[in-house]
Design a protein around this motif. Structure first.
Motif, mmCIF file in Angstrom:
data_model
loop_
_atom_site.group_PDB
_atom_site.id
_atom_site.type_symbol
_atom_site.label_atom_id
_atom_site.label_comp_id
_atom_site.label_asym_id
_atom_site.label_seq_id
_atom_site.Cartn_x
_atom_site.Cartn_y
_atom_site.Cartn_z
ATOM 1 N N THR A 82 0.834 -1.473 -0.136
ATOM 2 C CA THR A 82 -0.181 -0.089 -0.024
ATOM 3 C C THR A 82 0.847 1.278 -0.151
ATOM 4 O OG1 THR A 82 0.026 -0.170 2.227
ATOM 5 C CG2 THR A 82 -2.261 -0.930 1.072
ATOM 6 N N GLU A 83 0.135 2.215 -0.517
ATOM 7 C CA GLU A 83 1.214 3.725 -0.570
ATOM 8 C C GLU A 83 0.600 4.357 0.459
ATOM 9 O OE1 GLU A 83 3.329 5.402 -2.519
ATOM 10 O OE2 GLU A 83 3.830 3.180 -3.659
ATOM 11 N N PRO A 84 1.326 5.501 1.385
ATOM 12 C CA PRO A 84 0.757 6.294 2.638
ATOM 13 C C PRO A 84 -0.073 6.961 2.245
ATOM 14 C CG PRO A 84 3.095 5.966 2.328
ATOM 15 C CD PRO A 84 2.706 5.614 1.088
ATOM 16 N N SER A 85 -1.070 7.624 1.065
ATOM 17 C CA SER A 85 -2.065 8.023 1.261
ATOM 18 C C SER A 85 -2.717 7.329 1.289
ATOM 19 C CB SER A 85 -1.990 8.675 -0.430
ATOM 20 O OG SER A 85 -1.953 8.000 -1.190
ATOM 21 N N SER A 86 -2.832 6.021 1.453
ATOM 22 C CA SER A 86 -4.268 5.294 0.617
ATOM 23 C C SER A 86 -4.394 5.345 2.811
ATOM 24 C CB SER A 86 -3.983 3.818 1.657
ATOM 25 O OG SER A 86 -2.940 2.827 1.758
ATOM 26 N N LEU A 87 -3.663 5.375 3.669
ATOM 27 C CA LEU A 87 -3.983 5.729 5.132
ATOM 28 C C LEU A 87 -4.464 7.264 5.471
ATOM 29 C CD1 LEU A 87 -4.205 4.642 7.830
ATOM 30 C CD2 LEU A 87 -1.360 5.412 8.628
ATOM 31 N N ARG A 88 -4.030 7.995 4.961
ATOM 32 C CA ARG A 88 -4.458 9.348 4.912
ATOM 33 C C ARG A 88 -6.162 9.261 3.794
ATOM 34 N NH1 ARG A 88 -5.835 13.426 7.201
ATOM 35 N NH2 ARG A 88 -3.485 13.740 7.534
ATOM 36 N N ALA A 89 -6.692 8.725 3.299
ATOM 37 C CA ALA A 89 -7.818 8.374 2.463
ATOM 38 C C ALA A 89 -8.792 7.655 3.176
ATOM 39 C CB ALA A 89 -7.552 7.861 1.162
ATOM 40 N N GLU A 90 -8.197 6.331 4.325
ATOM 41 C CA GLU A 90 -8.975 5.926 4.737
ATOM 42 C C GLU A 90 -9.429 6.790 5.800
ATOM 43 O OE1 GLU A 90 -7.219 2.850 7.053
ATOM 44 O OE2 GLU A 90 -8.880 2.093 7.939
ATOM 45 N N ALA A 91 -8.062 7.456 7.107
ATOM 46 C CA ALA A 91 -8.784 8.178 7.699
ATOM 47 C C ALA A 91 -10.056 9.385 7.417
ATOM 48 C CB ALA A 91 -7.869 9.157 8.695
ATOM 49 N N ASP A 92 -9.668 9.946 6.715
ATOM 50 C CA ASP A 92 -10.778 10.862 6.704
ATOM 51 C C ASP A 92 -12.022 10.439 6.059
ATOM 52 O OD1 ASP A 92 -8.795 13.073 6.438
ATOM 53 O OD2 ASP A 92 -8.497 12.463 3.786
ATOM 54 N N ALA A 93 -11.580 9.542 5.433
ATOM 55 C CA ALA A 93 -13.429 8.826 5.137
ATOM 56 C C ALA A 93 -13.767 8.059 6.899
ATOM 57 C CB ALA A 93 -12.953 7.660 4.279
ATOM 58 N N ALA A 94 -13.263 7.599 6.928
ATOM 59 C CA ALA A 94 -13.209 7.465 8.564
ATOM 60 C C ALA A 94 -14.642 8.567 9.397
ATOM 61 C CB ALA A 94 -12.805 6.790 9.532
ATOM 62 N N VAL A 95 -13.480 9.793 9.905
ATOM 63 C CA VAL A 95 -14.131 10.928 9.852
ATOM 64 C C VAL A 95 -15.612 11.415 9.647
ATOM 65 C CG1 VAL A 95 -13.253 13.397 10.180
ATOM 66 C CG2 VAL A 95 -11.412 11.079 10.942
ATOM 67 N N LYS A 96 -15.139 10.588 8.182
ATOM 68 C CA LYS A 96 -16.235 11.385 7.001
ATOM 69 C C LYS A 96 -17.713 10.781 7.977
ATOM 70 C CE LYS A 96 -18.094 13.670 2.384
ATOM 71 N NZ LYS A 96 -17.744 13.412 1.786
ATOM 72 N N ALA A 97 -17.192 9.826 7.627
ATOM 73 C CA ALA A 97 -18.943 8.422 8.067
ATOM 74 C C ALA A 97 -19.455 8.653 9.169
ATOM 75 C CB ALA A 97 -18.604 7.608 7.605
ATOM 76 N N LEU A 98 -18.567 8.838 10.565
ATOM 77 C CA LEU A 98 -18.872 8.980 11.789
ATOM 78 C C LEU A 98 -19.030 10.440 11.543
ATOM 79 C CD1 LEU A 98 -17.975 5.920 11.599
ATOM 80 C CD2 LEU A 98 -17.131 5.848 13.823
ATOM 81 N N ASP A 99 -18.505 11.428 10.864
ATOM 82 C CA ASP A 99 -19.221 13.191 11.459
ATOM 83 C C ASP A 99 -18.202 13.273 12.350
ATOM 84 O OD1 ASP A 99 -20.436 15.037 10.816
ATOM 85 O OD2 ASP A 99 -21.721 15.287 12.401
ATOM 86 N N TRP A 100 -17.403 13.004 13.082
ATOM 87 C CA TRP A 100 -16.078 13.071 13.384
ATOM 88 C C TRP A 100 -15.402 14.830 13.945
ATOM 89 C CZ3 TRP A 100 -14.532 10.600 18.515
ATOM 90 C CH2 TRP A 100 -13.185 11.400 18.823
ATOM 91 N N LYS A 101 -16.133 15.694 14.425
ATOM 92 C CA LYS A 101 -15.760 16.617 14.362
ATOM 93 C C LYS A 101 -14.339 17.556 15.380
ATOM 94 C CE LYS A 101 -19.405 17.843 12.901
ATOM 95 N NZ LYS A 101 -19.829 17.949 11.302
ATOM 96 N N LYS A 102 -13.311 16.298 15.994
ATOM 97 C CA LYS A 102 -12.320 16.464 16.847
ATOM 98 C C LYS A 102 -10.929 16.134 15.816
ATOM 99 C CE LYS A 102 -15.056 16.034 20.808
ATOM 100 N NZ LYS A 102 -13.393 16.196 23.074
ATOM 101 N N PRO A 103 -9.805 16.503 16.350
ATOM 102 C CA PRO A 103 -8.475 16.541 15.615
ATOM 103 C C PRO A 103 -8.532 14.594 15.863
ATOM 104 C CG PRO A 103 -8.686 17.697 17.403
ATOM 105 C CD PRO A 103 -9.973 17.902 17.883
ATOM 106 N N TYR A 104 -7.530 14.443 15.169
ATOM 107 C CA TYR A 104 -7.202 13.155 14.809
ATOM 108 C C TYR A 104 -5.923 13.236 13.258
ATOM 109 C CZ TYR A 104 -9.376 13.503 9.352
ATOM 110 O OH TYR A 104 -9.826 13.775 8.443
ATOM 111 N N HIS A 105 -5.047 12.152 13.787
ATOM 112 C CA HIS A 105 -4.093 12.413 12.924
ATOM 113 C C HIS A 105 -3.991 11.164 12.110
ATOM 114 C CE1 HIS A 105 -3.408 16.798 15.246
ATOM 115 N NE2 HIS A 105 -3.698 15.710 15.429
ATOM 116 N N VAL A 106 -2.726 11.567 11.088
ATOM 117 C CA VAL A 106 -2.052 9.885 10.118
ATOM 118 C C VAL A 106 -0.625 10.263 10.458
ATOM 119 C CG1 VAL A 106 -1.698 9.437 7.892
ATOM 120 C CG2 VAL A 106 -3.886 10.357 8.537
ATOM 121 N N ASP A 107 -0.063 8.917 11.046
ATOM 122 C CA ASP A 107 1.470 8.833 11.459
ATOM 123 C C ASP A 107 2.027 8.493 10.577
ATOM 124 O OD1 ASP A 107 3.655 8.175 12.974
ATOM 125 O OD2 ASP A 107 2.304 6.936 13.815
ATOM 126 N N ALA A 108 3.160 8.592 10.271
ATOM 127 C CA ALA A 108 3.881 8.017 9.514
ATOM 128 C C ALA A 108 5.311 7.534 10.233
ATOM 129 C CB ALA A 108 5.119 9.198 8.916
#
Ligand SMILES: [Zn+2]
Length: 426
Positions: free
Chosen positions: A55-81
Motif C-alpha cells: 500500500t501507499e501512505p496516501s491510502s492511510l490518509r484516505a481511510e482516516a478521512d473517510a472514517a472521520v466523514k462517515a462518523l461525523d467526527w469533529k475533533k482532531p485526528y492524525h495520520v502517523d508516518a
C-alpha cells in the motif's frame, strides 16, 4: 522552539494493515468520548507494513478521512508516518501530519567526539546531583557518565534533527507533530538517560511531542506485558518526572509525553500507567496496530463458513512457515512451539474453538498466547490472498467491526482512561 501542530493529551495510535477497519476503530474513540474522555485518534502505518501489504501512505490518509466523514467526527485526528527514516520519509510527507522518527539504528554508534565534548560542556547542569520533583533521591551523574550516554545517543538525536528539518522544509514546521522513537533497540533507556536524550533533542530544536523509549520488560506482539510490573511502574513514574522537568528546563513543548509502542494488549500495566498519568496530570500516546488485524481474524472465525475457512487456511500456512515468520520478530514474540496446535487439529475446530484460542481473554482456559502471537506475525499470508481476503472482510464486516471496536474500547481504552471508575452506563 518553533511552531508546531499540537497533539492532544490522550492520543491513541491505531494500525489497520488492510485498511478496512477505520470506522470500527473510530467508533471506539466515539465511545470513549461519550464516556467523558477526550481521545485523539491517530492512524499509524510503518513503511515496513506498507511494503508488506503493498500500500501507499496516501491510502492511510484516505481511510482516516473517510472514517472521520462517515462518523461525523469533529475533533482532531492524525495520520502517523510510523517508524520512518531519512531514506523512507518522502512518500509520507504529503499525506501524514504526524511523524515517528525512528533513530534506533543509530543508537550506540559513536558520535563525533567534538560534538560529545561540546554537548557535555554546554550542559554542566547534567553533572552532579540533579534534584527532580517526584523522584525520591536526586539523580547522580559524573562528567564521564554524561559523556558515555552522549556518545551512545547523540548521533541518534542528530539524525532525528536531520529528519525533522527535512520534513519541516517540505511540509512547513507548523503542520505536523513530531515523535522520536528509540524503542526498537536492545536495552531499555533509564530515566537519567532519558533526561540526557531530551537535553540533546532540545539542542537540536526538535519540537518533540512524543518520545518512545524502550521500557524495561518485554513488549511482545499482541500479548500481555512480560516483566517486573513494579519495576516498570517505578521507571514509568520516573520517566514522567524527567519529562516534566525537561519541559521546564529546556523549553520543550508543554505537550511532550511518553509514547508506548506495542502498547496493545499490555493489560497488566494499564492500571500502573493510569495511576502514574493521574499523579503527574500527564498525557500519553498508546500505539497499537496488530491487535486490529487479529480482531479481523477473530471476526472471520466467528462468522463461520467461508470466514472460518480462510482463518484456518492462514493458520495452516503460518505453522508450516513458523521459523521463517518468527525470525524477524525474535525480540518481540515468545512463542512456545510445543503449544502450537497442528494444522490438522485446527482444521477440525469450530468457530468457538478458534475464537477462544485467539481472543485475548486471559480468563478463558482455551486462550493460547502462542497461537495468538504466531497469527500476529502472519498477516503477510492474508496479504498474499489478495482480493479473497479483502472480499471476506467486506462480506463479514458487521461481525468484524464489532470485534474491532469492542477490543479497542473495552480492553484498551476503558482500563487506560477510566480504570475502576468506568461510568456505570457502559
Ligand atoms: Zn515502535
Amino acid at each position: 522552539m518553533s511552531k508546531f501542530l499540537a497533539l492532544g493529551k490522550f492520543s491513541f495510535g491505531m494500525g489497520d494493515r488492510f485498511s478496512h477497519q477505520g470506522k470500527a476503530q473510530l467508533r471506539a474513540c466515539l465511545l470513549a468520548t461519550e464516556a467523558g474522555a477526550d481521545i485523539v485518534p491517530v492512524w499509524n502505518k510503518s513503511n515496513r507494513e506498507h511494503l508488506f501489504i503493498g500500500t501507499e501512505p496516501s491510502s492511510l490518509r484516505a481511510e482516516a478521512d473517510a472514517a472521520v466523514k462517515a462518523l461525523d467526527w469533529k475533533k482532531p485526528y492524525h495520520v502517523d508516518a510510523d517508524h520512518i527514516r531519512l531514506e523512507t520519509v518522502d512518500r509520507f510527507v504529503a499525506p501524514s501530519d504526524f511523524f515517528t522518527i525512528d533513530v534506533a539504528d543509530s543508537i550506540g554508534k559513536p558520535a563525533d567526539p567534538k560534538s560529545v565534548k561540546a554537548f557535555t560542556d554546554r550542559h554542566p547542569e547534567l553533572i552532579g546531583m540533579i534534584g527532580i520533583p517526584h523522584i525520591d533521591r536526586p539523580l547522580e551523574t559524573t562528567r564521564a557518565e554524561v559523556e558515555r550516554v552522549a556518545n551512545k545517543f547523540l548521533l541518534a538525536v542528530q539524525d532525528a534533527g536531520k529528519i525533522y528539518r527535512h520534513i519541516s522544509q517540505a511540509k512547513g514546521e507548523a503542520n505536523f507533530i513530531t515523535e522520536v522513537s528509540m524503542d526498537e533497540t536492545d536495552s531499555p533507556q533509564t530515566p537519567p538517560e532519558l533526561l540526557i536524550i531530551l537535553a540533546a533533542i532540545a539542542d537540536e530544536k526538535i519540537p518533540i511531542q512524543t518520545i518512545a523509549p524502550k521500557f524495561t520488560g518485554r513488549f511482545n506482539k499482541g500479548v500481555d506485558y512480560v516483566g517486573d510490573v513494579m519495576q516498570f511502574e517505578k521507571e514509568f513514574n520516573e520517566d514522567l518526572a524527567v519529562i516534566a522537568f525537561a519541559i521546564n528546563k529546556y523549553g520543550l513543548p508543554a505537550t511532550l509525553k511518553l509514547s508506548v509502542h506495542s502498547g496493545s494488549d499490555k493489560f497488566s500495566i494499564y492500571e500502573p500507567i493510569r495511576r502514574a498519568l493521574k499523579k503527574f496530570n500527564a498525557g500519553i500516546h498508546i500505539k497499537t496496530a496488530g491487535t486490529t488485524w487479529l480482531e479481523e481474524l477473530i471476526g472471520l472465525a466467528e462468522a463461520g463458513g467461508d470466514g472460518l475457512e480462510i482463518a484456518k487456511e492462514i493458520y495452516a500456512y503460518a505453522i508450516e512457515h513458523v521459523d521463517e515468520f518468527c525470525a524477524p520478530y525474535a525480540t518481540v514474540i515468545d512463542i512456545d512451539k510445543a503449544k502450537l496446535p497442528a494444522a490438522a487439529a485446527v482444521n477440525g475446530w469450530s468457530s468457538t474453538q478458534f475464537v477462544s484460542a485467539l481472543r485475548h481473554d486471559q480468563k478463558n482456559p482455551a486462550f493460547n498466547p502462542s497461537f495468538r502471537q504466531l497469527l500476529h506475525v502472519s498477516f503477510k499470508v492474508a496479504a498474499k490472498k489478495g482480493d479473497r481476503y479483502l472480499n471476506a472482510l467486506k462480506k463479514h464486516e458487521p461481525i468484524i467491526a464489532r470485534n474491532v471496536t469492542e477490543n479497542l474500547f473495552e480492553r484498551h481504552m476503558k482500563p487506560l482512561l477510566f480504570g475502576e471508575a468506568v461510568p456505570a452506563k457502559l
